[in-house]
Design an enzyme around this catalytic site. Structure first.
Site: not given
Ligand SMILES: [Zn+2]
Length: 426
Positions: A59, A255, A61, A309, A223
């Protein structure tokens, strides 16, 4: 010509619980034996230290990474979490950023992850029909293609307001772009967040996600950040739709903060359904809550992977894209207290640290559906990391040096630095 491109000798494999010689040829693990009686262009002596598969960062971004960089202090630290403010910062940032800039920062983020030992990445990507359109998707597909010799990258475009036609359309367009741009054949999935908190429409949002996923025949990674019973209910609905749409084994819930708020009976029900629907859960060191039933999830067979993340952006100014660092933070966060009688300090034990290791390796491979080609097995792609510590436990505790990172049979990083000839940033 030597028989092998690389031989790693005296390599301790945690999977085999013994030291081995690893012969690499044509990008794959050709031989795994006690000794290899042959030569290689490159000889590496692991000195009986751990050699493991490349980390799976489940995960990230990469489209937002480094957005909070700048002079002296990170911009992302101007205030503590205010969702509306963060959304405003996101729109402002992306309105000014060019595709080229976003591509460069994504590449920098990929380089950072690879230098830390990651060779498999799943990254979420924001698209927005109202303001910045598909530019982030254009940028990260370019980055994925340019960095394909460093990491295998799955992309998960997400749009807000997905139940709306315009939201659905841009998400579909993003998936098409990810599937058909460049020459890279990596999975693209449907992403999104918070049917309740973000869209105020649980049924409509989940239905739209599955419609788009089915239409393009792709998986889903969403998410689920609403807390308490609202988050629990959302997960239950997600799992129902998974069954209804024949999507067993193709859905990931990221999450899941609500798991730290729910009563035992509801957790038990969710665990049964995660297992029945082969639905993976991804937690990230920032998002794991000390009261999450992480041990219970792992021991009951739920696939629970880890992601690092955001990295240094307007959501989280922290982040080194380092899975091993994530595992150490998880260990301290999940330390528990004496009221957790059996679980107190369990994540400090060899067994607990072993599970954290599996979250950044095998569990991640299962979540990304790459487990058949993952790990130290003959015939698998040679995506490996040579550490300077003898076990996963010591690697987490000492934040071991990643002496060599090998991707498809080529050494791409040494001692935490990408080799100059493999750099993709300008
Ligand atoms: Zn995320």
């Amino acid at each position: 010509m030597a028989e092998y491109d690389i031989i790693i000798r005296n390599a301790y494999s945690n999977e085999h619980d013994r030291t081995l010689a690893i012969g690499i040829a044509d990008g794959t693990i050709a031989t795994l034996e006690k000794e290899i009686d042959a030569g290689a262009d490159t000889e590496i002596d692991a000195e009986e230290n751990l050699v493991g598969p490349g980390f799976v960062d489940s995960h990230m971004h990469i489209d937002k990474s480094f957005a909070a960089c700048g002079e002296r202090r990170p911009k992302g630290n101007e205030s503590s979490f205010d969702f509306a403010e963060i959304m405003a910062r996101e729109e402002e940032y992306f309105a000014d950023a060019s595709v080229e800039e976003i591509t460069q920062r994504a590449l920098q983020n990929i380089e950072m992850a690879v230098a830390a030992g990651t060779t498999y990445i799943r990254s979420h990507v924001t698209v927005n029909h109202e303001t910045f359109g598909l530019q982030n998707m254009e940028a990260v597909t370019a980055a994925r293609d340019e960095a394909s010799h460093l990491a295998d990258i799955q992309l998960v475009p997400a749009a807000r307001h997905v139940p709306d036609e315009a939201g659905k359309r841009i998400l579909s367009d993003a998936i098409e772009l990810g599937k058909h741009s460049g020459s890279i054949n990596e999975p693209v999935l449907v992403g999104g967040s918070d049917p309740a908190g973000s869209n105020k429409n649980i049924e409509g949002t989940i239905e739209a996600w599955f419609d788009i996923a089915s239409e393009h025949d792709v998986g889903l990674d969403v998410h689920i950040q609403d807390g308490g019973t609202l988050g629990g209910y959302t997960l239950e609905r997600l799992l129902e739709y998974t069954e209804k749409n024949g999507y067993d084994g193709r859905v990931t819930a990221s999450h899941c903060f609500c798991l730290s708020h729910l009563p035992e009976w509801q957790i038990d029900g969710l665990i049964d359904e995660f297992n029945a629907r082969e639905t993976s859960v991804v937690s990230c060191y920032q998002s794991t809550r000390p009261s999450m039933p992480v041990r219970e999830l792992l021991e009951s067979g739920v696939t629970l992977a880890h992601g690092t993340d955001n990295d240094r952006d307007f959501v989280f100014p922290h982040g080194n894209a380092d899975s091993l660092e994530g595992a150490l933070v998880e260990s301290t966060k999940l330390h528990g207290d004496r009221t957790f009688v059996d679980d107190y300090r369990w994540f400090d034990t060899n067994e607990g640290l072993g599970w954290l290791w599996s979250m950044i390796t095998e569990q991640g491979a299962t979540a990304l559906d790459i487990e058949k080609q993952y790990g130290l097995k003959e015939g698998n792609p040679a995506n490996l990391v040579v550490f300077d510590e003898p076990s996963p436990q010591w690697a987490i505790i000492s934040q071991a040096t990643r002496r060599y990172v090998i991707k498809d049979g080529t050494v791409v990083a040494r001692d935490g630095e990408l080799l100059p000839e493999h750099k993709v940033t300008e």
